[in-house]
Design a protein around this motif. Structure first.
Motif, mmCIF file in Angstrom:
data_model
loop_
_atom_site.group_PDB
_atom_site.id
_atom_site.type_symbol
_atom_site.label_atom_id
_atom_site.label_comp_id
_atom_site.label_asym_id
_atom_site.label_seq_id
_atom_site.Cartn_x
_atom_site.Cartn_y
_atom_site.Cartn_z
ATOM 1 N N THR A 69 0.820 -1.209 0.000
ATOM 2 C CA THR A 69 0.000 0.000 0.000
ATOM 3 C C THR A 69 0.856 1.263 0.000
ATOM 4 O OG1 THR A 69 -2.111 0.786 0.843
ATOM 5 C CG2 THR A 69 -0.340 0.528 2.449
ATOM 6 N N PHE A 72 0.236 2.326 -3.403
ATOM 7 C CA PHE A 72 -1.159 2.748 -3.539
ATOM 8 C C PHE A 72 -1.311 4.145 -2.943
ATOM 9 C CE2 PHE A 72 -5.616 2.819 -2.091
ATOM 10 C CZ PHE A 72 -6.276 2.339 -3.215
ATOM 11 N N ARG A 251 -4.621 -2.085 4.326
ATOM 12 C CA ARG A 251 -4.758 -2.137 2.859
ATOM 13 C C ARG A 251 -3.792 -3.154 2.247
ATOM 14 N NH1 ARG A 251 -8.108 0.879 -0.136
ATOM 15 N NH2 ARG A 251 -9.109 2.569 1.007
ATOM 16 N N SER A 252 -2.566 -3.165 2.767
ATOM 17 C CA SER A 252 -1.607 -4.172 2.292
ATOM 18 C C SER A 252 -2.098 -5.568 2.621
ATOM 19 C CB SER A 252 -0.238 -3.968 2.960
ATOM 20 O OG SER A 252 0.261 -2.691 2.711
#
Lengths: 329, 250
Positions: A69, A72, A251-252
């Motif tokens: 992330t 991201f 998120r990861s």
């Protein structure tokens, strides 16, 4: 000559299969048919793209990451800041997001390539945590914990304005997703992509047949980061806001989870996983708002313990039995 | 005859242990040369030095007269110095076809091409056909590598190296572990490797050494112990004492 025929089948790796074509037709059909769900579908398209980018390094190159992330988030902030300070054209914003993430990916690839799996997990996790803290502390630039506000996007190509219901945002996200998926799909069946598989399977031998292992890994890590950056940029643009959550550890972890659900190393695993993850999340959070993560966790444990293959076989077995009974009746 | 691969006073020390001790060695063009020695003689270290996996403590290595002592392993492969492994080092998740596709693409300098689907170039597929036919892998090209009979895996092990178009091929115990029934096919394939490929065979199996090699180098305790034709080595009483006598069971 039969041997020629056998060898010529190597290039069929690149051929689009019927199931794939049907899948993308179904995705296209969701535009007119599922108009009420465009907001959540946008989210799915974005996290699916993110999961696909992770699959490129995990499934194809064998690089396990707990901090994907970082890219991201870098893409999201870059796109958001670009829209505020430079120009709010969406496509240029995507390029900015991709570029920022690619630079970060390239720079950190040298840290990641140093170690084996455990080192990689820790280094990737560390990079994402550091970025998260920077975003938090650099409040003047990033808005800190309040998030980056004031992102207003111009119409796409000067014509299609983002609407409140997310219709344009969904079509936009889906098209960008599809384009990048096609690129990723080409990469994995190219000589470059196959050399990654060789490295994943046996780095020792890969080197012994002349593959420059580190150069290739740096390349795919940078490409993967750029795609993750585009996913982040899409989120910033469609939400017109960047929450500090884009750099959050979950998120990861979610992206890894999606790959565990859908499977690695065939690109569609990320999509299947993203859809399943989001749908489960929606259903469970309605059914049991406080405990949905418990059920996600339980399902994950079941998948890992029982094995996706066996679950798949089980479902097919039940299906076959139902069909068999139907036929007998 | 001119040497294609040479080492000059090559030394490798691991802490206080000298695994390779001032080895000066030459492999001639088109050679069928065997490297033998008892266990722990430093054969593996020597191979790792040649291929660049290990860095020598001192000394030089040259290929075609060019100093390659500081050249990276993968670059040495591209210069034509290729090895096989004693224990199969294959790509378990790929078919032999894909593995050969990777090796051939890489050899032709297409390894970083990401825009083209693999195997769409006739120059690549033609070369795969050639290698697969030579190593009798045509019938198993699309099977899972892990499911191949051991003899076929062994053939693939050598085929992958051969797909790199080696000028010097280092064969590390190519017949190790191959069951009797599949042995003949393997040995025949090795015997038919083209003459212009210079081969260094690292081997325990003395039958194979004597049938294949024209020259033999004996390594003992990291030192070049004896070097000569098959006849010279097999009649050398010192070699018989340290190696051949005890090596017969292995």
């Amino acid at each position: 000559m039969p041997s020629k025929a056998a060898v010529s089948r190597l290039s069929t790796l690149g051929r689009w299969r019927l199931a794939e074509i049907l899948f993308w037709l179904a995705a296209a059909a969701s535009v007119p048919l599922l108009t009420e769900h465009h907001l959540v579908l946008t989210e799915i398209a974005i996290i699916a793209l993110f999961a696909v980018s992770l699959d490129l390094i995990l499934g194809y190159a064998g690089i396990a990451s707990l901090g994907h992330t970082a890219f991201f988030g870098a893409g999201a902030y870059a796109a958001g800041l670009f829209a505020i300070h430079v120009t709010n054209d969406p496509l240029l914003g995507l390029v900015a997001g991709a570029a920022a993430a690619a630079v970060l990916g390239f720079a950190t690839s040298f840290l990641v390539l140093r170690g084996a799996d455990l080192t990689r997990l820790m280094v990737t996790l560390g990079v994402a945590l550091v970025l998260g803290e920077i975003a938090n502390k650099a409040g003047k630039i990033t808005g800190g914990a309040d998030g980056l506000q004031g992102v207003f996007m111009a119409p796409i190509l000067g014509r299609f304005e983002f609407d409140l219901f997310g219709h344009v945002g969904y079509v936009y996200s889906l098209v960008v997703f599809f384009v990048l998926f096609v690129v990723a799909r080409r990469i994995v069946v190219s000589p470059f992509g196959l050399s990654l598989l060789a490295i994943r399977d046996n780095p020792l031998r890969a080197r012994a047949i002349g593959i420059p292992v580190n150069t290739r890994l740096t390349a795919i890590y940078t490409i993967s980061a750029a795609i993750a950056g585009v996913a982040g940029a899409l989120l910033a643009q469609t939400a017109q806001f960047v929450s500090i959550d884009v750099l959050a550890f979950h998120r990861s972890a979610d992206a890894l989870l999606m790959l565990v659900i859908g499977g690695t190393g065939y690109l569609y695993g990320g999509i299947v996983g993203a859809v399943a993850f989001k749908v489960l999340q929606e259903i469970l959070s309605v059914w049991t708002p406080q405990y949905w993560t418990f059920w996600i966790g339980a399902i994950l444990v079941a998948i890992v313990l029982i094995g996706r293959q066996r679950i798949g076989n089980g479902v097919m077995g039940i299906w076959a039995r139902l069909l068999g009974k139907g036929g007998a009746a | 005859m001119s040497a294609v691969l040479e080492t000059n006073a090559l030394v490798k020390k691991f802490g206080g242990i000298t695994a390779t001790n001032a080895v000066t060695f030459a492999l001639e063009k088109g050679a069928r040369h065997a490297l033998i020695g008892p266990n722990g003689a430093g054969k593996t270290t020597f191979i790792n030095l040649l291929t660049g996996v290990l860095e020598p403590t001192s000394g030089r290595i040259s290929l075609d007269g060019k100093d390659i002592t500081n050249v990276k392993p993968e670059a040495r492969v591209k210069m034509g110095l290729v090895r096989t492994f004693q224990i199969n080092q294959l790509f378990a998740g790929m078919t032999p076809l894909q593995a050969l596709g990777v090796a051939v693409s890489e050899r032709q300098g297409r390894g970083s091409d990401w825009r083209r689907v693999v195997g769409t170039k006739a120059t690549v597929t033609d070369e795969i056909v050639e290698v697969a036919e030579r190593f009798r892998l045509i019938d198993v090209l699309e099977e899972r590598t892990g499911n191949l009979a051991y003899g076929k895996q062994r053939l693939l092990e050598i085929a992958l190296a051969f797909a790199c178009k080696p000028r010097v091929l280092l064969l590390d115990e190519p017949a190790a572990g191959v069951p009797e029934a599949e042995r003949a096919e393997l040995l025949e394939t090795i015997a038919r490797l083209p003459d212009d490929v210079s081969i260094l065979l690292i081997e325990h199996d003395m039958d194979l050494v004597f049938s294949f090699a024209k020259k033999i180098t004996v390594l003992v305790d990291g030192t070049l112990f004896a070097d000569g034709t098959v006849a010279e080595i097999s009649n050398d009483p010192r070699v018989r004492a340290v190696y051949l006598g005890e090596g017969e069971h292995g």
